[in-house]
Design an enzyme around this catalytic site. Structure first.
Site, PDB file in Angstrom:
ATOM      1  N   ASP A 601      42.811  -2.264 -14.404  1.00 31.59           N
ATOM      2  CA  ASP A 601      44.162  -2.243 -14.748  1.00 31.59           C
ATOM      3  C   ASP A 601      44.157  -1.737 -15.872  1.00 31.59           C
ATOM      4  OD1 ASP A 601      47.807  -3.030 -14.206  1.00 31.59           O
ATOM      5  OD2 ASP A 601      46.747  -2.811 -16.449  1.00 31.59           O
ATOM      6  N   ASN A 609      51.650   6.627 -22.328  1.00 29.52           N
ATOM      7  CA  ASN A 609      53.148   7.410 -21.727  1.00 29.52           C
ATOM      8  C   ASN A 609      53.835   7.207 -23.036  1.00 29.52           C
ATOM      9  OD1 ASN A 609      52.437   7.393 -19.014  1.00 29.52           O
ATOM     10  ND2 ASN A 609      52.888   5.898 -18.907  1.00 29.52           N
ATOM     11  N   ASP A 618      50.143  10.889 -16.666  1.00 32.10           N
ATOM     12  CA  ASP A 618      49.816  12.020 -15.043  1.00 32.10           C
ATOM     13  C   ASP A 618      48.210  12.273 -15.423  1.00 32.10           C
ATOM     14  OD1 ASP A 618      51.713  10.661 -14.050  1.00 32.10           O
ATOM     15  OD2 ASP A 618      53.238  12.613 -14.449  1.00 32.10           O
ATOM     16  N   GLU A 644      49.363   1.785 -13.094  1.00 29.82           N
ATOM     17  CA  GLU A 644      48.193   2.044 -13.132  1.00 29.82           C
ATOM     18  C   GLU A 644      46.626   1.272 -12.459  1.00 29.82           C
ATOM     19  OE1 GLU A 644      50.623  -1.117 -16.284  1.00 29.82           O
ATOM     20  OE2 GLU A 644      50.559   1.143 -15.380  1.00 29.82           O
TER      21      GLU A 644
END
Length: 743
Positions: A601, A609, A618, A644
């Protein structure tokens, strides 16, 4: 699905069998319709039941027909029937259990292919035998007698033999004609050889007949003078006659085989010559009259003169025939003169002519005139000139004067005053002139016979050579014509055989005449091109189908990949990961092999973001996946579980090896720099990783392992992130809480 229509070209000529084939075709088409319209399995099962029952009925009817016409491959045919009968229920089960249209289409195509092979490949083999056995129900016109005859010949003689006989018959005809021509030529040559043999004794015949005529005249004088006059001359003449007989008999010994009639005449003459000695004894004893003596000598001389006459029946040219006719006329004229000499001598010695004797004397004069006309009619102008010289010679003129003197003496009754010796000398001189003329004509005949023999000999040689050449050319031409027919037929047969086997490369480049062979070659070429076009069309269609099939396969694969992969990163999704992981767990459990799983993770991914935008997020996820994918083995499986969060399945990997791999991945991510936009870079990425190893006592499914890895991951987050934590199963069993191993 594919449908197939009945074609009359599939008919085997037996109505019951053709109706069965039509019914089988209808049932298979009905199965095709049922598959197309997706009818209920009960409908398909019912049609298959009808097909199975009708196949058994058809096979039974067909086998009975084959037994009736004594089909040689009956056992093999029955074996094929039993195999297909056993195959029908299997096809029905496959069709009813089919889970795709492809399987149904394959079964449908198999049925069509079987039916076509059954009709064309199997039943057509005994169609001709059924027709020959009178079992065919196809109505045909009764062929003509000529057609039946040609069919009979074609059934019993191969094409090569028929062409050979066609060429042989003219050869036999030419050979027979050649033999006939040669036989005629040989016969003519044989006859002329006989003529040569006869002409060789013409001189002896002339000499012998002349001596006999002289002996006859002297004998008549001796008898008429009561053995007073001519006796010494007769004795001398007999010696000359005997020598002439010896020469004649010697010449006969060298003669070839003669014509039977001619040989018989020579044999008669021999017998009469053998009687000559007895005749002389009778004359010397005075037991014969002049008339009797004249009769015997005349018969003997006439037998001699018939020998040259017999040659007229042999094969001679016209000049030789004319010469021989003139020669025989001259001999008869000479014989008439000899008889005239004997009768005149008798009459002078006796002083009178008896009425019958004078009549005979007068007829001899007429015969001489007639023979002279015949002689002049058949001789050449040169020989006519010799005749004119003869009749104007002193001997002939004295003969004419003496004949006139006899006529006057008869009228005056002074016949006894004439000199019989003088008469004998005058007539003998004239007869000598005739003999000389006959000798000259005999030489001409001999020369012409030799010329004709040579001409016939060369003609026979030329005829033989010509006939041999004609026969050789006929044989050669017949052979060439034979080959010109049989060779193209054989090549066409080989070409059509290869065409039937699928080879399309053989074609005829030579030109044929506008006949049956030319049309056959044109038909073959048209068939070859049609098959080539069909092959090309089939290849194109097959290629198109292959392209479409590959496209469908690629599309299906693409959909399968899309269904099992994450569209953003390319990693497999949770569903596919679970499916593959279950397989690996089953293998690990079965073979007691190690298996590990790690969960990853990204730390503070929300901050990326928020700072750089979702597009940059992305990019970071894609870079993260590529980094992980670059560090694992080809047998390891990387999956994006969501957001993620990622997982890596590691077959044949224990806890220690998994922790080492996780440490390498953590370090690689800490060094990762992701370019976002045109100027910004993300270079502060970290990852937290939880690792667990398979233990059948603690985990039964992949969900259990993921839960263990997730607990280790959660503990890594609690410890401050950017670290690897392994799941300790012993601690878990004791406390129910995961114990972290800081790596």
């Amino acid at each position: 699905m594919q449908r197939l229509a009945w074609d009359e070209g599939m008919s085997v000529g037996v109505e019951a069998i053709d109706n069965d084939h039509k019914q089988l075709l209808a049932l298979i088409n009905e199965i095709s319709d049922a598959i197309d319209r997706n009818k209920a399995p009960a409908v398909i099962e019912d049609v298959f039941a009808q097909l199975e029952a009708y196949v058994v009925e058809h096979f039974s009817r067909e086998e009975a027909l084959m037994r009736q016409c004594r089909y040689p491959d009956l056992k093999a045919h029955i074996k094929q029937h039993r195999q297909f009968t056993a195959k029908v229920p299997e096809l029905k089960r496959e069709l009813l259990n089919a889970d795709s249209t492809e399987v149904a289409a394959e079964i449908n195509l198999f049925l069509f292919d079987w039916l076509m092979n059954h009709i064309v490949g199997e039943d057509m083999c005994f169609a001709q035998l059924a027709h020959d056995s009178g079992l065919s129900t196809t109505k045909q016109r009764t062929p003509s007698y000529l057609r039946r005859m040609t069919s009979w010949l074609g059934n019993r003689l191969t094409l090569g033999r028929r062409i050979f006989l066609t060429a042989l018959i003219p050869i036999v005809g030419v050979s027979l004609l050649s033999v006939l021509v040669l036989w005629i030529s040989v016969q003519r040559f044989y006859h002329v050889q006989q003529l040569m043999g006869v002409t060789a004794i013409v001189q002896e015949i002339n000499d012998l007949s002349h001596q006999l005529q002289m002996e006859r005249g002297l004998s008549a004088g001796v008898i008429s003078s009561e053995y007073v006059a001519f006796m010494p001359s007769l004795q001398s003449q007999r010696q000359l006659t005997d020598q002439a007989v010896v020469d004649f008999l010697l010449q006969l010994q060298g003669l070839p085989d003669l014509d039977p009639l001619l040989a018989a005449q020579i044999q008669i003459t021999r017998h009469k010559l053998d009687e000559l000695a007895g005749l002389r004894e009778q004359i010397d004893s005075g037991s014969l009259t002049v008339i009797q003596s004249l009769g015997y000598y005349s018969t003997l001389i006439d037998s001699l003169q018939k020998i040259p006459e017999g040659t007229l029946k042999l094969g001679m040219d016209s000049d030789l025939v004319n010469s021989m006719t003139a020669y025989t006329a001259l001999l008869h004229m000479k014989e008439a003169a000899g008889v005239q000499r004997a009768i005149g001598t008798q009459a002078i010695l006796q002083g009178e002519f008896s009425p019958g004797l004078y009549q005979r004397y007068a007829s001899l004069l007429g015969e001489q005139r007639s023979f002279s006309k015949v002689f002049n009619q058949f001789v050449s102008p040169e020989q006519q000139q010799l005749w004119q010289d003869h009749i104007q010679s002193p001997e002939a003129l004295r003969m004419q004067g003496f004949e006139s003197l006899i006529d006057r003496a008869i009228q005056d009754g002074r016949l006894s005053t004439l000199d019989s010796l003088r008469w004998f000398e005058v007539t003998s001189a004239r007869i000598e002139g005739l003999k000389t003329l006959a000798d000259q004509l005999g030489e001409v005949i001999d020369a012409r016979a030799i010329a004709q023999v040579n001409e016939l000999k060369w003609g026979l040689v030329i005829t033989t050579i010509t006939l041999l050449i004609i026969l050789s050319l006929t044989i050669l031409l017949s052979w060439l014509l034979n080959r010109s027919v049989i060779d193209p037929v054989r090549r066409m047969t080989r070409a059509m055989t290869r065409l039937a086997e699928g080879e399309r490369d053989l074609r005829f480049t030579e030109h044929f005449a506008r006949d049956e062979l030319g049309r056959m070659a044109a038909a073959y070429e048209a068939c070859r091109r049609s098959l080539l076009r069909a092959d090309v069309a089939y290849t194109v269609s097959n290629h198109r189908q292959q392209v479409e099939l590959q496209a469908r396969i690629r599309e299906k694969e693409r959909f399968r990949v899309l269904a099992s992969t994450d569209p953003l990163t390319g990693a497999i999704n949770r569903r596919k990961f679970t499916e593959l992981a279950e397989n690996e767990i089953e293998r690990a459990e079965r073979y007691s092999r190690p298996l590990s799983v790690m969960m990853l993770d990204l730390d503070h991914f929300k901050r990326v973001n928020d700072t750089y935008g979702h597009a940059a997020g992305d990019d970071v996820l894609r870079a993260f996946y590529q980094t992980c994918y670059g560090k694992v083995r080809s047998t390891d499986i990387v999956s994006r579980l969501g957001g993620e969060e990622f997982a890596i399945l590691m077959p044949e990997t224990d806890m220690r090896q998994a922790l080492e791999l996780a440490a390498r991945i953590r370090y690689a991510i800490s060094q990762l720099v992701v370019k976002v936009g045109t100027r910004d870079r993300v270079n502060t990425l970290t990852v937290s990783i939880g690792v667990t190893a398979w233990d059948c006592a603690q985990a039964q499914t992949i969900s259990d392992m993921l839960e263990q890895a997730d607990q280790a991951l959660y503990y890594a987050k609690e410890l401050g992130r950017d670290r690897v934590v392994g799941y300790d199963e012993h601690c878990q069993l004791e406390t129910g809480k995961a114990r972290a191993l800081d790596v």
